[in-house]
Motif scaffolding. Structure first.
Motif, PDB file in Angstrom:
ATOM      1  N   THR A  74       0.834  -1.218   0.000  1.00 16.32           N
ATOM      2  CA  THR A  74       0.000   0.000   0.000  1.00 16.32           C
ATOM      3  C   THR A  74       0.865   1.262   0.000  1.00 16.32           C
ATOM      4  N   THR A  75       2.017   1.213   0.656  1.00 11.70           N
ATOM      5  CA  THR A  75       2.900   2.383   0.635  1.00 11.70           C
ATOM      6  C   THR A  75       3.312   2.709  -0.804  1.00 11.70           C
ATOM      7  N   HIS A  76       3.672   1.687  -1.550  1.00 16.97           N
ATOM      8  CA  HIS A  76       4.047   1.936  -2.952  1.00 16.97           C
ATOM      9  C   HIS A  76       2.846   2.453  -3.743  1.00 16.97           C
ATOM     10  N   GLN A  77       1.681   1.875  -3.485  1.00 20.85           N
ATOM     11  CA  GLN A  77       0.499   2.325  -4.240  1.00 20.85           C
ATOM     12  C   GLN A  77       0.130   3.767  -3.901  1.00 20.85           C
ATOM     13  N   HIS A  79       2.144   6.038  -3.084  1.00 19.49           N
ATOM     14  CA  HIS A  79       3.095   6.869  -3.827  1.00 19.49           C
ATOM     15  C   HIS A  79       2.668   7.013  -5.279  1.00 19.49           C
ATOM     16  N   GLU A  80       2.300   5.897  -5.893  1.00 18.83           N
ATOM     17  CA  GLU A  80       1.967   5.960  -7.323  1.00 18.83           C
ATOM     18  C   GLU A  80       0.724   6.815  -7.560  1.00 18.83           C
ATOM     19  N   ILE A  81      -0.248   6.724  -6.675  1.00 25.58           N
ATOM     20  CA  ILE A  81      -1.444   7.570  -6.839  1.00 25.58           C
ATOM     21  C   ILE A  81      -1.050   9.034  -6.681  1.00 25.58           C
ATOM     22  N   THR A  82      -0.176   9.302  -5.721  1.00 23.92           N
ATOM     23  CA  THR A  82       0.283  10.683  -5.528  1.00 23.92           C
ATOM     24  C   THR A  82       1.103  11.142  -6.738  1.00 23.92           C
ATOM     25  N   PHE A  83       1.966  10.266  -7.256  1.00 24.66           N
ATOM     26  CA  PHE A  83       2.732  10.615  -8.466  1.00 24.66           C
ATOM     27  C   PHE A  83       1.766  10.959  -9.605  1.00 24.66           C
ATOM     28  N   LYS A  84       0.691  10.167  -9.712  1.00 25.19           N
ATOM     29  CA  LYS A  84      -0.271  10.411 -10.798  1.00 25.19           C
ATOM     30  C   LYS A  84      -0.852  11.815 -10.679  1.00 25.19           C
ATOM     31  N   GLN A 174      11.839   1.148 -10.690  1.00 26.52           N
ATOM     32  CA  GLN A 174      11.108   0.986 -11.947  1.00 26.52           C
ATOM     33  C   GLN A 174       9.876   1.870 -12.021  1.00 26.52           C
ATOM     34  N   SER A 175       9.763   2.834 -11.120  1.00 26.79           N
ATOM     35  CA  SER A 175       8.584   3.706 -11.154  1.00 26.79           C
ATOM     36  C   SER A 175       8.651   4.658 -12.348  1.00 26.79           C
ATOM     37  N   ALA A 176       7.838   4.367 -13.348  1.00 27.29           N
ATOM     38  CA  ALA A 176       7.874   5.174 -14.575  1.00 27.29           C
ATOM     39  C   ALA A 176       7.274   6.561 -14.336  1.00 27.29           C
ATOM     40  N   ARG A 379      16.518   0.056   6.784  1.00 30.04           N
ATOM     41  CA  ARG A 379      15.898  -1.260   6.533  1.00 30.04           C
ATOM     42  C   ARG A 379      16.971  -2.270   6.161  1.00 30.04           C
ATOM     43  N   LEU A 380      17.835  -1.895   5.211  1.00 31.23           N
ATOM     44  CA  LEU A 380      18.818  -2.865   4.719  1.00 31.23           C
ATOM     45  C   LEU A 380      19.896  -3.143   5.763  1.00 31.23           C
ATOM     46  N   ARG A 381      20.229  -2.128   6.566  1.00 32.67           N
ATOM     47  CA  ARG A 381      21.188  -2.349   7.647  1.00 32.67           C
ATOM     48  C   ARG A 381      20.629  -3.396   8.611  1.00 32.67           C
ATOM     49  N   GLY A 398      20.921  -4.277  -3.207  1.00 39.72           N
ATOM     50  CA  GLY A 398      19.774  -3.685  -3.904  1.00 39.72           C
ATOM     51  C   GLY A 398      18.714  -4.732  -4.163  1.00 39.72           C
ATOM     52  N   THR A 399      17.569  -4.302  -4.602  1.00 37.72           N
ATOM     53  CA  THR A 399      16.556  -5.266  -4.982  1.00 37.72           C
ATOM     54  C   THR A 399      16.773  -5.609  -6.441  1.00 37.72           C
ATOM     55  N   GLY A 400      16.403  -4.666  -7.310  1.00 38.42           N
ATOM     56  CA  GLY A 400      16.584  -4.945  -8.728  1.00 38.42           C
ATOM     57  C   GLY A 400      17.674  -4.112  -9.356  1.00 38.42           C
ATOM     58  N   GLY A 401      17.906  -2.934  -8.825  1.00 39.16           N
ATOM     59  CA  GLY A 401      18.807  -1.988  -9.491  1.00 39.16           C
ATOM     60  C   GLY A 401      20.203  -1.986  -8.909  1.00 39.16           C
ATOM     61  N   GLY A 402      20.797  -0.819  -8.798  1.00 33.93           N
ATOM     62  CA  GLY A 402      22.207  -0.731  -8.425  1.00 33.93           C
ATOM     63  C   GLY A 402      22.450  -0.719  -6.944  1.00 33.93           C
ATOM     64  N   GLY A 403      21.386  -0.770  -6.169  1.00 33.23           N
ATOM     65  CA  GLY A 403      21.581  -0.812  -4.725  1.00 33.23           C
ATOM     66  C   GLY A 403      21.642   0.560  -4.114  1.00 33.23           C
ATOM     67  N   ILE A 404      21.847   0.537  -2.820  1.00 30.83           N
ATOM     68  CA  ILE A 404      21.741   1.724  -2.006  1.00 30.83           C
ATOM     69  C   ILE A 404      22.784   2.789  -2.373  1.00 30.83           C
ATOM     70  N   GLU A 405      23.985   2.330  -2.783  1.00 28.19           N
ATOM     71  CA  GLU A 405      25.048   3.309  -3.098  1.00 28.19           C
ATOM     72  C   GLU A 405      24.652   4.131  -4.303  1.00 28.19           C
ATOM     73  N   TYR A 406      23.968   3.494  -5.241  1.00 38.68           N
ATOM     74  CA  TYR A 406      23.523   4.199  -6.435  1.00 38.68           C
ATOM     75  C   TYR A 406      22.643   5.388  -6.042  1.00 38.68           C
ATOM     76  N   LEU A 407      21.780   5.140  -5.063  1.00 40.03           N
ATOM     77  CA  LEU A 407      20.817   6.171  -4.663  1.00 40.03           C
ATOM     78  C   LEU A 407      21.517   7.424  -4.143  1.00 40.03           C
TER      79      LEU A 407
HETATM   80  C1  HEM Z   1      11.670  -0.781   2.581  1.00 36.00           C
HETATM   81  C2  HEM Z   1      11.382  -0.025   1.568  1.00 36.00           C
HETATM   82  C3  HEM Z   1      12.257   0.241   0.372  1.00 36.00           C
HETATM   83  C4  HEM Z   1      13.495  -0.258   0.065  1.00 36.00           C
HETATM   84  C5  HEM Z   1      14.373  -1.232   0.858  1.00 36.00           C
HETATM   85  C6  HEM Z   1      13.883   0.330  -1.215  1.00 36.00           C
HETATM   86  C7  HEM Z   1      15.067   0.086  -1.852  1.00 36.00           C
HETATM   87  C8  HEM Z   1      15.499   0.737  -2.974  1.00 36.00           C
HETATM   88  C9  HEM Z   1      16.789   0.544  -3.587  1.00 36.00           C
HETATM   89  C10 HEM Z   1      17.878  -0.393  -3.079  1.00 36.00           C
HETATM   90  C11 HEM Z   1      16.837   1.338  -4.690  1.00 36.00           C
HETATM   91  C12 HEM Z   1      18.015   1.492  -5.666  1.00 36.00           C
HETATM   92  C13 HEM Z   1      17.748   0.714  -6.902  1.00 36.00           C
HETATM   93  C14 HEM Z   1      17.751  -0.771  -6.641  1.00 36.00           C
HETATM   94  O1  HEM Z   1      18.779  -1.315  -6.265  1.00 36.00           O
HETATM   95  O2  HEM Z   1      16.688  -1.378  -6.823  1.00 36.00           O
HETATM   96  C15 HEM Z   1      15.589   2.046  -4.760  1.00 36.00           C
HETATM   97  C16 HEM Z   1      15.262   2.986  -5.718  1.00 36.00           C
HETATM   98  C17 HEM Z   1      14.053   3.643  -5.786  1.00 36.00           C
HETATM   99  N1  HEM Z   1      12.952   3.431  -4.990  1.00 36.00           N
HETATM  100 FE1  HEM Z   1      12.925   2.340  -3.301  1.00 36.00          FE
HETATM  101  N2  HEM Z   1      12.882   1.163  -1.625  1.00 36.00           N
HETATM  102  C18 HEM Z   1      11.863   1.132  -0.717  1.00 36.00           C
HETATM  103  C19 HEM Z   1      10.654   1.805  -0.783  1.00 36.00           C
HETATM  104  C20 HEM Z   1      10.259   2.598  -1.836  1.00 36.00           C
HETATM  105  C21 HEM Z   1       8.957   3.202  -1.972  1.00 36.00           C
HETATM  106  C22 HEM Z   1       7.786   3.072  -1.009  1.00 36.00           C
HETATM  107  C23 HEM Z   1       8.961   3.904  -3.141  1.00 36.00           C
HETATM  108  C24 HEM Z   1       7.792   4.664  -3.680  1.00 36.00           C
HETATM  109  C25 HEM Z   1       7.470   4.660  -4.942  1.00 36.00           C
HETATM  110  C26 HEM Z   1      10.281   3.754  -3.729  1.00 36.00           C
HETATM  111  C27 HEM Z   1      10.694   4.354  -4.892  1.00 36.00           C
HETATM  112  C28 HEM Z   1      11.965   4.279  -5.407  1.00 36.00           C
HETATM  113  C29 HEM Z   1      12.430   5.080  -6.514  1.00 36.00           C
HETATM  114  C30 HEM Z   1      11.635   6.137  -7.280  1.00 36.00           C
HETATM  115  C31 HEM Z   1      13.740   4.694  -6.751  1.00 36.00           C
HETATM  116  C32 HEM Z   1      14.700   5.295  -7.783  1.00 36.00           C
HETATM  117  C33 HEM Z   1      15.352   6.530  -7.173  1.00 36.00           C
HETATM  118  C34 HEM Z   1      16.358   7.180  -8.099  1.00 36.00           C
HETATM  119  O3  HEM Z   1      16.710   6.626  -9.146  1.00 36.00           O
HETATM  120  O4  HEM Z   1      16.827   8.290  -7.757  1.00 36.00           O
HETATM  121  N3  HEM Z   1      11.028   2.957  -2.919  1.00 36.00           N
HETATM  122  N4  HEM Z   1      14.787   1.665  -3.706  1.00 36.00           N
END
Ligand code: HEM
Length: 429
Positions: A74-77, A79-84, A174-176, A379-381, A398-407
């Protein structure tokens, strides 16, 4: 009402005062009528149908029986509704600014910037909402997932670690819609840079590209890629016009300025060097615990990634600096606006857009990205500490992308180089 009709209705909007003031013109009819007269002559709309509750409330599908996963979805959703909503509000402002440039001579435009409140009303509320959503809503919603600064734990890292693997390779990365908003806020040149986090996507989605990807690459965004990079004729394209539309208005007013004005500050090579040095540090940290063939293979990939980044960054900077060269008169227009009409409707709208940009991205404040980084780091710590306490291997960063350092890297070294309304912001309050 089908989804397509809903989307059409959402994007069918008018800023024309004559239309807005006349229900006969503004109310949808035919297939877009949400409350048609039925055969008995009655209208049957109720709350449930109006807000599409059926669709809304069956759109949460967790991967597990773990209670805490529900708030994660729901937190992600939310966000997406707010982004919309933010994207839509940016479109309202863009259309208003586009219609303003059609007014004609610069004096008439400047006069209209202070007068004609009905003309400005939709843009004024839209810009204020976009700024409010970015400042207040998004960071608060993010805190639902446990901000370490909050006293109460609303989301458990231990529970998170129990369902997190079920979701790979999906990531908020992956949030478009977020990328669409970034385009509207003057960051298109930034989005064209290939960054390193594409391995996981390539592996998981079976894509054949052998390179790093941009954050708007279809490899990463998949079926949503057209949202982040909308086609010219699409309704979403209007969102991406915002920054240019604002600069065009300032450019028109700039005719009233005196003398030559400097271009907005350029991005300089030291900025690029700093970004590359940090990227190299991040990548080398990813080679710390490997050796032999794996190390060699990683080194090869990382060297290539840095080269791609250097190339792309260089061309993005050329394009961006060239764009700024063409914003000299817009910068003069910003000076005129500050001097002659600092409390005008236009100035108010532009201030809100600048605030929205800062509230989303600014590394120095509690922006959306800062709170996201704080929440994710914590969270990740904790996830890693929990794994270590059980003698398990640490999950990947990271989950799918470059991880926390990328951010942290992108937020600190890349995003601030591409601010929204660069010609206006620089002139100062
Ligand atoms: C426990 C919660 C969360 C964790 C652990 C997390 C983790 C991450 C990580 C590690 C990345 C870097 C890319 C990757 O490795 O996948 C990322 C990117 C991102 N996440 Fe999250 N995320 C969380 C919650 C959220 C939520 C709620 C949103 C809302 C839409 C969100 C939106 C994004 C966006 C927009 C990026 C890209 C940011 C950029 O490129 O500057 N994340 N997240």
């Amino acid at each position: 009402m089908g989804d397509e009709t809903g989307d059409k209705a959402w994007w069918t909007f008018s800023i024309d005062e004559a239309v807005r003031a006349d229900p006969k013109q503004s109310r949808f009819t035919g297939e877009m009528d949400v409350n048609p007269v039925l055969s008995g002559g009655r209208r049957m709309l109720d709350y449930h149908k109006y807000i599409g509750l059926d669709h809304l409330l069956i759109s949460q599908r967790p991967s597990s029986s773990i209670p805490d996963e529900r708030v994660f979805i729901t937190t992600h959703q939310l966000h997406e509704i707010t982004f919309k909503m933010v994207a839509f509000d940016m479109a309202v402002v863009a259309r208003t600014l586009e219609s303003l440039t059609k007014v004609g001579d610069p004096t008439a435009i400047l006069r209209r910037c202070s007068e004609d409140e009905p003309f400005w009303r939709p843009a004024l509320t839209a810009a204020a909402r976009a700024s409010f959503a970015c400042r207040e809503l998004l960071p608060s919603i993010m805190r639902y997932l446990g901000d370490p600064r909050d006293a109460d734990e609303t989301f458990s890292s231990i529970e998170f670690s129990r369902f997190r693997k079920n979701l790979e390779p999906a990531s908020g990365f992956q949030s478009a819609q977020f990328r669409l908003i970034q385009r509207g806020l003057g960051k298109s040149n930034l989005l064209s840079i290939r960054l390193f986090p594409s391995d996981t996507y390539r592996e998981n989605y079976g894509d054949v590209h052998d390179s790093t990807a941009t954050v708007v690459d279809p490899l990463i965004l998949r079926h949503d890629a057209a949202v982040a990079t909308p086609a010219k004729a699409s309704s979403l394209a209007l969102v991406t016009h915002l920054d240019a539309a604002a600069h065009r208005v300032l450019d028109a007013i700039g005719e009233l300025g005196h003398g030559k004005t400097a271009a907005p500050e350029h991005i300089v090579s030291a900025d690029i060097d700093r970004a590359i040095a940090t990227l190299e540090r991040i990548l080398s940290s990813k080679r710390r615990d490997v050796s032999g063939d794996v190390l060699e293979e990683r080194k090869r990939r990382h060297t290539a990634a840095v080269e791609w980044f250097r190339e792309d960054m260089a061309s993005a900077v050329v394009a961006e600096n060239d764009r700024r060269e063409h914003l000299r008169r817009a910068r003069a227009g910003a000076q005129v606006l500050r001097a002659l009409a600092p409390a005008s409707h236009l100035a108010t709208v532009l201030r809100h857009i600048v605030r929205a940009d800062e509230a989303l991205h600014d590394p120095a404040h509690d922006s959306f990205l800062s709170v996201h980084l704080r929440v994710t780091r914590e969270r990740l710590r904790q996830v890693n500490a929990y794994a270590a306490s059980r003698g398990e291997q640490e999950p990947s960063a990271g989950t799918g992308g470059g991880g926390i350092e990328y951010l942290g890297w992108a937020q600190k070294h890349l995003i601030p180089l591409f601010p929204a309304l660069v010609a206006y912001r620089e002139v100062g309050e």
